[in-house]
Motif scaffolding. Structure first.
Motif, short mmCIF file in Angstrom:
data_model
loop_
_atom_site.label_atom_id
_atom_site.label_comp_id
_atom_site.label_asym_id
_atom_site.label_seq_id
_atom_site.Cartn_x
_atom_site.Cartn_y
_atom_site.Cartn_z
N PRO A 145 0.82 -1.22 0.00
CA PRO A 145 0.00 0.00 0.00
C PRO A 145 0.85 1.27 0.00
O PRO A 145 0.54 2.23 -0.71
CB PRO A 145 -0.82 -0.13 1.28
N LYS B 221 -6.25 -1.44 1.47
CA LYS B 221 -5.44 -0.38 2.05
C LYS B 221 -4.77 0.50 1.00
O LYS B 221 -4.23 1.56 1.33
CB LYS B 221 -4.38 -0.98 2.98
N SER B 222 -4.79 0.06 -0.26
CA SER B 222 -4.11 0.81 -1.32
C SER B 222 -5.05 1.74 -2.09
O SER B 222 -4.63 2.82 -2.52
CB SER B 222 -3.48 -0.17 -2.32
#
Length: 394
Positions: free
Chosen positions: A236, A300-301
């Motif tokens: 991420p 999360k990215s």
């Protein structure tokens, strides 16, 4: 006929099995000319063996020539060259009328609580004999088979059976506008095709994430930026850095339940795989977990209000997810088995383009006779000998 059969964990063999025949008026029988090993076949090779019986014929990426049709099959005839979608759908039920062919109500496996039947994919999905064989019986052939022209080699059309529409759906579900950025987690066959499709559909930046040198190099040939997992601990963080701290507009997760970087889940999956089937099945059904490293990294990215599109196959029931972060960031998640025939008309012009813009003819790194299918499985799972995609020819 000869067919590739499952015999146990990491044990597949080419054996003699009965020839298929017409059983219903909507059936067809085809002579298989090409069939491929799919990444999801490797889940059967390793994790999902509890739902297989020794002798089951594997394979769900198949094309060939029609040998015989039932009386209610009229859109194809003996001698036609056809591709067979991996999900078996009737084309006329409530779900099919709305384009949700992977949820066909005619072929749903209700006793297992699953969607449409699939070729060669366990008792969970109907235990329908698969296409890694010399011949294949095709149920619902009045709707399913896709007729293709005689020009071009099989590898131009074969992937219409699964991985090409799966990648297409994954890109569409990611909902990245032209000029945006798409990150693709996993550069196996689906991930490779997804990067090329995204470019064709006007996505300005495509970033691929993997750790296999041959896969990274292949993606780079098509103008894809890459993140090498051998060099990056924080995926991420790397994707945020590449996108000015905002994150990609969409992330396509093309890895699935056996992702690298999930050691505890890998140990749990291996432990269940050692149990007798009668004990393993209820555990898989109620408390199964997946290797979630790639999926969690996707959540999360992606940028706030972005979309995570999941094409990788998952089978868990108690998977932990970062729900607070997903909710706070307003992430959209789309997923599921590909509705193959929903996308065929969109895809076909790119397939028929003489320039082969999706690189379909160069995706297969290994073309083997059916007799060498066990070696193909070993090589594909180990990612050895530069293997990206294996095509078998009976």
């Amino acid at each position: 006929m000869k067919a590739l059969t499952w015999q146990g964990k990491r044990d597949v063999r080419v054996e003699d099995v009965p020839d298929p025949r017409i059983q219903e008026p909507t059936d067809a029988v085809i002579r298989v000319t090409s069939t491929a090993i799919c990444g999801s076949d490797l889940h059967l090779y390793e994790v999902l063996g509890a739902y297989l019986t020794p002798g089951d014929v594997l394979g769900h990426e198949t094309m060939g020539v029609v040998e015989e049709v039932g009386p209610e099959v009229t859109h194809i005839a003996p001698g036609d060259r056809v591709v067979i979608p991996f999900n078996i759908s009737c084309g006329s039920c409530w779900m099919c009328e709305r384009g949700f062919y992977a949820q066909c109500e005619t072929t749903q496996v209700r006793d297992q609580g699953k969607g449409a039947s699939l070729f060669g994919y366990t008792s969970l999905y109907g235990a329908v004999p698969g296409g890694q064989a010399e011949y294949l019986r095709v149920p619902q052939a009045h709707f399913g088979p896709v007729k293709v022209p005689d020009e071009h080699p099989d590898t131009r059309f074969l992937y219409l059976s699964d991985i090409l529409p799966t990648a297409w759906q994954g890109v569409r579900y990611a909902d990245v506008e032209p000029g945006g950025t798409l990150a693709v987690m996993g550069l196996g066959p689906v991930g490779q095709l997804a990067t090329r499709i995204a470019k064709q559909l006007g996505v300005e930046r495509v970033i691929g994430v993997d750790l296999v040198p041959e896969r990274l190099a292949l993606a780079q040939r098509y103008g894809v930026e890459t993140v090498d997992l051998r060099e990056v601990d924080d995926v991420p963080g790397a994707l945020l850095d590449l996108t000015g701290g905002r994150g990609p507009d969409g992330v396509l997760e093309a890895v699935g339940m056996e992702a690298h970087g999930s050691p505890l889940a890998a140990t749990a999956q291996a432990a269940v795989g050692l149990l007798p089937d009668a004990l393993a099945r209820p555990l898989i059904d109620r408390v199964a977990i997946d290797r979630l490293a790639a999926l969690t990294a996707s959540f999360k990215s992606v940028r706030r209000a972005g979309t995570v599109s999941i094409s990788g196959v998952y089978g868990g029931e108690v998977d932990p997810l970062p729900m607070m972060e997903m909710f706070d960031r307003g992430i959209t998640v789309r997923m599921g088995q590909c509705h193959v025939k929903r996308w065929i008309d969109e895809i076909m012009p790119h397939v028929l383009d003489s320039a082969d813009p999706l690189g379909l003819e160069d995706l297969a790194t290994h073309v083997l006779p059916l007799a060498e299918a066990p070696r193909g499985y070993e090589m594909f799972q180990a990612k050895s000998d530069g293997c990206v995609k294996v095509v078998l020819q009976p």
